[in-house]
Design an enzyme around this catalytic site. Structure first.
Site, PDB file in Angstrom:
ATOM      1  N   GLY A  11       0.818  -1.203   0.000  1.00 35.83           N
ATOM      2  CA  GLY A  11       0.000   0.000   0.000  1.00 35.83           C
ATOM      3  C   GLY A  11       0.852   1.253   0.000  1.00 35.83           C
ATOM      4  N   ARG A  72       0.531  -5.528  -6.174  1.00 40.50           N
ATOM      5  CA  ARG A  72       0.621  -6.810  -5.467  1.00 40.50           C
ATOM      6  C   ARG A  72       1.265  -7.818  -6.412  1.00 40.50           C
ATOM      7  NH1 ARG A  72      -0.345  -4.937  -0.384  1.00 40.50           N
ATOM      8  NH2 ARG A  72      -2.234  -3.659  -0.354  1.00 40.50           N
ATOM      9  N   ASP A 103       5.052  -4.760   5.879  1.00 41.95           N
ATOM     10  CA  ASP A 103       5.393  -6.124   6.253  1.00 41.95           C
ATOM     11  C   ASP A 103       5.595  -7.035   5.044  1.00 41.95           C
ATOM     12  OD1 ASP A 103       3.968  -9.022   7.062  1.00 41.95           O
ATOM     13  OD2 ASP A 103       5.387  -8.271   8.539  1.00 41.95           O
ATOM     14  N   THR A 125       4.399   2.680   5.626  1.00 42.07           N
ATOM     15  CA  THR A 125       3.023   2.214   5.774  1.00 42.07           C
ATOM     16  C   THR A 125       2.296   3.123   6.751  1.00 42.07           C
ATOM     17  OG1 THR A 125       1.608   0.456   6.661  1.00 42.07           O
ATOM     18  CG2 THR A 125       3.864   0.522   7.452  1.00 42.07           C
ATOM     19  N   ASP A 127      -0.027   2.265   8.656  1.00 40.57           N
ATOM     20  CA  ASP A 127      -0.473   1.497   9.822  1.00 40.57           C
ATOM     21  C   ASP A 127       0.477   1.587  11.017  1.00 40.57           C
ATOM     22  OD1 ASP A 127      -2.726   0.690   8.493  1.00 40.57           O
ATOM     23  OD2 ASP A 127      -1.928  -1.266   7.911  1.00 40.57           O
ATOM     24  N   ASP A 129       2.952  -0.296  11.806  1.00 40.99           N
ATOM     25  CA  ASP A 129       2.974  -1.629  12.418  1.00 40.99           C
ATOM     26  C   ASP A 129       4.249  -2.422  12.143  1.00 40.99           C
ATOM     27  OD1 ASP A 129       2.550  -1.983   9.715  1.00 40.99           O
ATOM     28  OD2 ASP A 129       0.950  -3.455   9.937  1.00 40.99           O
ATOM     29  N   ARG A 171      -5.700  -3.014   9.783  1.00 41.07           N
ATOM     30  CA  ARG A 171      -6.174  -4.402   9.762  1.00 41.07           C
ATOM     31  C   ARG A 171      -5.716  -5.169  10.990  1.00 41.07           C
ATOM     32  NH1 ARG A 171      -3.784  -6.116   5.281  1.00 41.07           N
ATOM     33  NH2 ARG A 171      -2.126  -7.164   6.399  1.00 41.07           N
TER      34      ARG A 171
END
Length: 319
Positions: A11, A72, A103, A125, A127, A129, A171
């Site tokens: 992303g 992707r 990730d 990212t 996120d 994360d 997510r």
């Protein structure tokens, strides 16, 4: 080390372009040739690789998204796809690779590292994360986008005396929901890392009504459930008018904040330095405002830790 490559994968995140710019210009400053790999690992397999010059990254530090684009690539998860990627890198004479992403992107870099090709991971990212770094590129911009949305939604929520559920990205990680909820004064924050108590949430909403509270804001991370599903749970338990706002991909776009531009520039430049030092299989990050690097394979075996003290604080302040 004479030639290096750079790609973005997964992303997109605001600040990726600033990181690309840093990799290219830092590389050229040290007399390296820098090649851009378009469309992530798909472009790597297909040989969509071009040499980048100083002008190639001019006027992009302020732009969201990624000029190298992203895609992707299920094929790269296979040994055959990974081998194709290595062959393309060797075909173009590339000695090291900077991978900017999350990730999944790191897993691709790990695979190349295990095949003997030096890679450096740069965390990009929204996120936030990625283990081993306090902040990832894009998180600050996305956070400010969400806060801006919450502020605007609160105006409507107050005018109509309603409860609004705001669904944000995340997510598997609740950082975006937690930080935005705390900064935006949300009454309830629902994140993947902590179970929620619906009875407690309903009680908080009812108490707000009793003291003539005009509105309530609930921030829900998409990894828990959709905002619509959460609204149904609330309406099943009490007679409260609820509206849902799903922020969606608006969180990924926009011009990066100064914080993300500086972070991306520092991390991108450090990644090039590591390749020049002959190091591979590393990832860069930031801790206590200092640049760090760590083993990318080891990092993937760790789990990102959310600051649960902040979650506790959010509950204390939303009484």
């Amino acid at each position: 080390m004479k030639r290096i490559g750079v790609l973005t994968s997964g992303g997109d995140a605001p600040g990726m372009n600033a990181a690309i710019r840093a990799v290219v210009r830092k590389g050229i400053f040290h007399n390296l040739e820098v090649f851009g790999i378009y469309q992530g690992y798909t472009g790597l397999i297909n040989g969509h690789i071009e040499k980048l010059e100083l002008g190639s990254v001019g006027d992009i530090v302020h732009r969201g998204g990624t000029i190298l684009r992203s895609a992707r690539c299920p094929e790269f998860k296979t040994p055959e796809g990974q081998q194709k990627g290595v062959e393309q890198l060797r075909k173009h004479g590339i000695d090291g690779l900077v991978v900017i992403g999350g990730d999944g992107s790191y897993r691709g870099a790990k695979a190349l590292t295990e095949l003997g090709f030096p890679c450096i991971g740069v965390p990009g990212t929204i996120d936030n994360d990625i283990p081993g770094t306090e902040f990832t590129i894009g998180f600050d911009t996305a956070l400010n986008t969400v806060i801006d949305a919450i502020d605007k939604i609160r105006d409507t929520a107050s005018s109509h005396e309603r409860t609004f559920i705001i669904e944000v990205m995340g997510r598997d990680a609740g950082d975006l929901a937690l930080w935005a909820g705390l900064a935006g004064g949300a009454e309830t924050i629902v994140i993947p890392e902590e179970p929620f108590n619906m009875d407690e949430i309903i009680e908080r909403l009812k108490n707000g009504q009793k003291r003539d509270k005009k509105h309530s804001i609930i921030v829900v991370a998409e990894g828990v459930m959709s905002g619509t599903e959460f609204a149904k749970l609330i309406q099943k338990e009490c007679d409260i008018e609820v509206r849902v706002s799903v922020l969606g991909h608006i969180q990924r776009g926009g011009s990066p904040t100064a914080t993300d531009r500086v972070l991306a520039s520092r991390l991108g430049a450090r990644a090039v330095e590591l390749l020049i030092e002959g190091k591979g299989g590393r990832a860069v990050g930031i801790e206590k405002n200092q640049l760090v690097d760590y083993d990318i394979i080891e990092a993937l075996g760790r789990k990102h830790q959310l600051d649960l003290n902040m979650y506790k604080l959010s509950k204390e302040l939303s009484i």
